[in-house]
Design an enzyme around this catalytic site. Structure first.
Site, PDB file in Angstrom:
ATOM      1  N   LYS A 108     -99.433  11.766  13.472  1.00 45.02           N
ATOM      2  CA  LYS A 108    -100.694  11.014  13.389  1.00 45.02           C
ATOM      3  C   LYS A 108    -100.456   9.523  13.548  1.00 45.02           C
ATOM      4  O   LYS A 108    -101.268   8.708  13.144  1.00 45.02           O
ATOM      5  CB  LYS A 108    -101.378  11.277  12.038  1.00 45.02           C
ATOM      6  CG  LYS A 108    -101.840  12.707  11.834  1.00 45.02           C
ATOM      7  CD  LYS A 108    -102.493  12.852  10.456  1.00 45.02           C
ATOM      8  CE  LYS A 108    -102.412  14.283   9.949  1.00 45.02           C
ATOM      9  NZ  LYS A 108    -102.536  14.373   8.498  1.00 45.02           N
TER      10      LYS A 108
ATOM     11  N   HIS B 225     -74.994  16.092  14.584  1.00 42.13           N
ATOM     12  CA  HIS B 225     -75.267  17.144  13.609  1.00 42.13           C
ATOM     13  C   HIS B 225     -73.979  17.224  12.776  1.00 42.13           C
ATOM     14  O   HIS B 225     -73.211  18.173  12.886  1.00 42.13           O
ATOM     15  CB  HIS B 225     -75.526  18.450  14.363  1.00 42.13           C
ATOM     16  CG  HIS B 225     -75.957  19.600  13.508  1.00 42.13           C
ATOM     17  ND1 HIS B 225     -76.257  19.483  12.167  1.00 42.13           N
ATOM     18  CD2 HIS B 225     -76.132  20.909  13.803  1.00 42.13           C
ATOM     19  CE1 HIS B 225     -76.595  20.664  11.697  1.00 42.13           C
ATOM     20  NE2 HIS B 225     -76.518  21.549  12.659  1.00 42.13           N
TER      21      HIS B 225
ATOM     22  N   ARG C 157     -81.786  28.534  10.163  1.00 37.65           N
ATOM     23  CA  ARG C 157     -80.457  28.733   9.628  1.00 37.65           C
ATOM     24  C   ARG C 157     -79.906  27.480   8.954  1.00 37.65           C
ATOM     25  O   ARG C 157     -79.414  27.546   7.825  1.00 37.65           O
ATOM     26  CB  ARG C 157     -79.599  29.140  10.814  1.00 37.65           C
ATOM     27  CG  ARG C 157     -78.158  28.998  10.700  1.00 37.65           C
ATOM     28  CD  ARG C 157     -77.603  29.339  12.057  1.00 37.65           C
ATOM     29  NE  ARG C 157     -78.389  30.410  12.639  1.00 37.65           N
ATOM     30  CZ  ARG C 157     -77.889  31.586  12.968  1.00 37.65           C
ATOM     31  NH1 ARG C 157     -76.606  31.820  12.786  1.00 37.65           N
ATOM     32  NH2 ARG C 157     -78.663  32.496  13.492  1.00 37.65           N
ATOM     33  N   THR C 158     -79.993  26.349   9.622  1.00 36.83           N
ATOM     34  CA  THR C 158     -79.479  25.110   9.039  1.00 36.83           C
ATOM     35  C   THR C 158     -80.291  24.726   7.803  1.00 36.83           C
ATOM     36  O   THR C 158     -79.743  24.309   6.779  1.00 36.83           O
ATOM     37  CB  THR C 158     -79.521  23.967  10.079  1.00 36.83           C
ATOM     38  OG1 THR C 158     -78.775  24.367  11.235  1.00 36.83           O
ATOM     39  CG2 THR C 158     -78.926  22.696   9.533  1.00 36.83           C
TER      40      THR C 158
ATOM     41  N   ARG D 116     -83.944  16.751   9.717  1.00 37.03           N
ATOM     42  CA  ARG D 116     -83.730  17.149  11.103  1.00 37.03           C
ATOM     43  C   ARG D 116     -84.945  16.702  11.897  1.00 37.03           C
ATOM     44  O   ARG D 116     -86.086  16.837  11.439  1.00 37.03           O
ATOM     45  CB  ARG D 116     -83.579  18.656  11.228  1.00 37.03           C
ATOM     46  CG  ARG D 116     -83.128  19.081  12.620  1.00 37.03           C
ATOM     47  CD  ARG D 116     -83.114  20.575  12.763  1.00 37.03           C
ATOM     48  NE  ARG D 116     -82.489  20.999  13.982  1.00 37.03           N
ATOM     49  CZ  ARG D 116     -81.261  21.486  14.084  1.00 37.03           C
ATOM     50  NH1 ARG D 116     -80.509  21.605  13.012  1.00 37.03           N
ATOM     51  NH2 ARG D 116     -80.773  21.862  15.256  1.00 37.03           N
TER      52      ARG D 116
END
Lengths: 338, 338, 338
Positions: free
Chosen positions: A86, A135, A57-58, A107
């Site tokens: 890695k 956020h 959604r974001t 994010r």
């Protein structure tokens, strides 16, 4: 603050005037978000929409906001696929990826990671959520929604009363929203939660020092009765000693039509950061309120696009160009805001 | 070669003049990659960016390169999600997917798969890496970086000296880069690796037959002291009999500030195909060199976009149109190349 | 039906005139799909390409179709990443996601989910496949292919004979295609399958009631000999009591060059919904037919783009604008339809 080329990492970087600037730009984005007009202000620009933790959604909301200003979106949604796994440092990832795009939304599951990434990035970075930390676009869209909902009811953020319900200890959204509200004047916070999940003492103290009123209670009925807005969050069963104890709390921190009618003032706005858990064992905000005119949760989601468009326009400095480089939307857009 | 409509599968398909053509087109892409101008040469064209093996960085680099020429990008990054896993042949996949786009970049874990795919494709295919086999755009961006770095130091590829360090046996990048360098004249290769990880005899022999000088050594100090460029790769612990043995080698094939200062000539360019493993147990290229002006690894990554734009422009035959169909970038691009 | 703003959920919602309207619009999309021209009819519009179940091919086909009309595509391909798995209702997901885009294509593993989603959506929704239930764009592209293939052989859908082979009980594609064919006149269905995998009685009865001829047989030779088109599907071993029994059937319901030549009329069109399983133990449609001019499976896939463009153009009401807002494709497109 000077938005031009800035990183947007934390709500703590804003003054009240910054927040109001964002909201006024968000207002100006309405014609594009409502698909009456198409803006070409970012025609040719590229967003690197880097989600190292899933959040459909974001991610889609940021991507659409960029598209609505005319830009391209390149993205990743592959948690485990990145070179980060890695052994690559965030410094290297940032230096490399910032060579590909004009702005990055990131994010990442680890708190502090986005700030670290931004420091090495050669283009502006917007925090799309860094674990338990921040956020900021969510907090902004929450406050923007409060402002809009109250204005349509002839009220203001200054002097407002907000009830926050649920897990106030771990909820990232209520923390950030509180810190934005702190920039305003004379707000009454009704903090409604089980004792174990009370708002952190640090934030309560910040709010009181800034002159706001903070009332903490475990009594849903008492906490609900005197608010302009109530903001619900999920009660997290796993925080309790036993399922039995969780059951007790769950029953006491839910909102539904009956509770709303009995305890809330008639014009109280209902908000939730979404997703809400509609399974019977959670159900903190009942679907029997879905048609209620004061249920603002879907307007909240719509506002997210406006706020994210505003952030892009401010940081990339196209606020003035957005309304000039337009064309009419030539396709059917009739059902959108029925 | 005639680039128009060609598949780009292997560095072996290039003559020196082809490589130079690619580099000259890459040079002409600078204004777009630096976001001074936006090109619309591929406005409406579609890239099928098909990654059947995760590689965020390469995928995003190709996608951004296509966007910078004005095109759309459709893509997949789902290793297991493809019909290939349901028993579909590469022939079928290629026939179907090549009906959707104007050009395809394909990455796949199996060596030879991209060539097989290209044979059935109805649109040009660029190899984005087929397992242990080839990754031609990486080799091209490596050589393009060498050219640029040396030119800014008043040197040329012809007559240059390059030190290659680490796992030269399994490293796809050093193999392909060597094969491109073979097209030039009078190059000295200082191949620095543990005995077990020496460059394949086939490539050493090809280089010598083409008139180049190849010096193989296990002695880092000796190998480092006389180069224009050093190209580091990861020492892969799993190749050794024991961790103890790997520890010995690991310590001997690392580069850091102290080793660089002691053993390299002052103007030696430092390269690495990225990602570098910055965990303590690997750390083949130390972060204490991050601010060193001769560290070219991030310029390498930036050059990848230019080289990939050049490949798209050549194969889709829009080299002449790219600089004509432009507009100014209207948004903030100030931080990009600070 | 009025396509403007409509949801496309099931083939059952179409009349024959609707299907013919879709096909006539699909015909008009040829210049864009063949990359002779670029349409800007959906310039600025956004498709939410929401795949909650992996399907690279269908997802990319829809995305490219939207790009070919000039629109942006935002998408998800992450089965487990959605809030749906965190207890969010489809109602909430639909309300939120429909605020981001102008039209949604949704694929989801659960039958009925797309209809449920569409009911809550504020923008038109196209079913991209809801589990065992429906995949209407596949049925439309199948029928569109039949129409085109027959027309080039001077025949029509009315009066045609079609052989359907394989698992007719569970195959979503043969069910939906049958329901579309039912809208036409006087069709002969040769249904060729093992007894255990016969077409559902409900559909057979619907077809007969509509005046069509249905012949059911387990005898491949008998079923194949009198058709304009044969439509193959996968025999699913897991449906049989034993591998031995499956082996028997597998051998009997395959098509290859020898069987085709022996049993089919010379001009019979060969179709398959793809992907076909080319592993030896499946191989329902042998690769020895790959060069056969009557093998229409890749044309089928190409037609999918045309049909999906038509659906977008109809639902978003830009059918008339598509051919007006065009520019010439300026890049190399020579190999596409060699």
């Amino acid at each position: 603050m000077d938005f031009r080329g800035a990183h947007i990492i934390s709500v703590q970087q804003f003054q009240r005037s910054d927040v109001e600037r964002i909201f006024s730009v968000a207002d100006s984005m309405e014609p594009f978000a409502r698909r009456k007009q198409v803006s070409k202000a970012l025609d040719g620009a590229i967003l690197g929409n880097m989600f190292f933790e899933p959040s459909t959604r974001t991610r889609v909301s940021f991507g659409c906001a960029f598209n609505m200003l005319g830009g391209h979106v390149r993205e990743t949604a592959e948690a485990g696929a990145s070179s980060i796994t890695k052994g690559e440092s965030l410094y290297d990832t940032a230096r490399v990826i910032s060579g590909y795009s004009d702005i990055i939304v990131m994010r990442h599951p680890r708190a502090g990671s986005v700030a670290e990434f931004a420091e090495a990035s050669r283009v502006p970075v917007i925090n799309g959520g860094d674990g338990v930390n921040e956020h900021p676009s969510q907090a902004l869209l929450d406050l923007y929604t409060i402002r809009k909902e109250l204005e349509s009811r002839q009220r203001n953020i200054d002097g407002m009363r907000i009830g926050m319900v649920g897990d106030l200890k771990h909820g990232r959204t209520v923390h950030s929203l509180s810190r934005l509200l702190r920039l305003y004047r004379d707000i009454t916070f009704n903090l409604i939660s089980p004792k174990q999940l009370r708002m952190t003492a640090e934030i309560v103290s910040e709010l009181r020092q800034a002159g706001h009123t903070v009332i903490e209670t475990e009594d849903m009925a008492r906490g609900l009765h005197d608010n302009d807005t109530i903001y619900l969050t999920r009660i997290q069963e796993e925080r309790f000693a036993s399922r039995l104890e969780a059951d007790v709390y769950r029953g006491r921190f839910r909102l539904n039509q009956a509770i709303y009618t009995r305890h809330c003032q008639p014009n109280t706005v209902i908000m939730h950061p979404m997703p809400r858990d509609t399974r019977a064992e959670a159900n903190e905000l009942d679907e029997d309120l879905n048609q209620h005119p004061n249920l603002a949760i879907f307007r909240q989601a719509d506002n997210g696009v406006l706020v994210r468009m505003a952030l892009f326009a401010l940081v990339l400095d196209v606020v003035d160009q957005a309304p000039r480089q337009v064309q009419e939307a030539g396709w059917y857009t009739g059902r959108r805001f029925e």
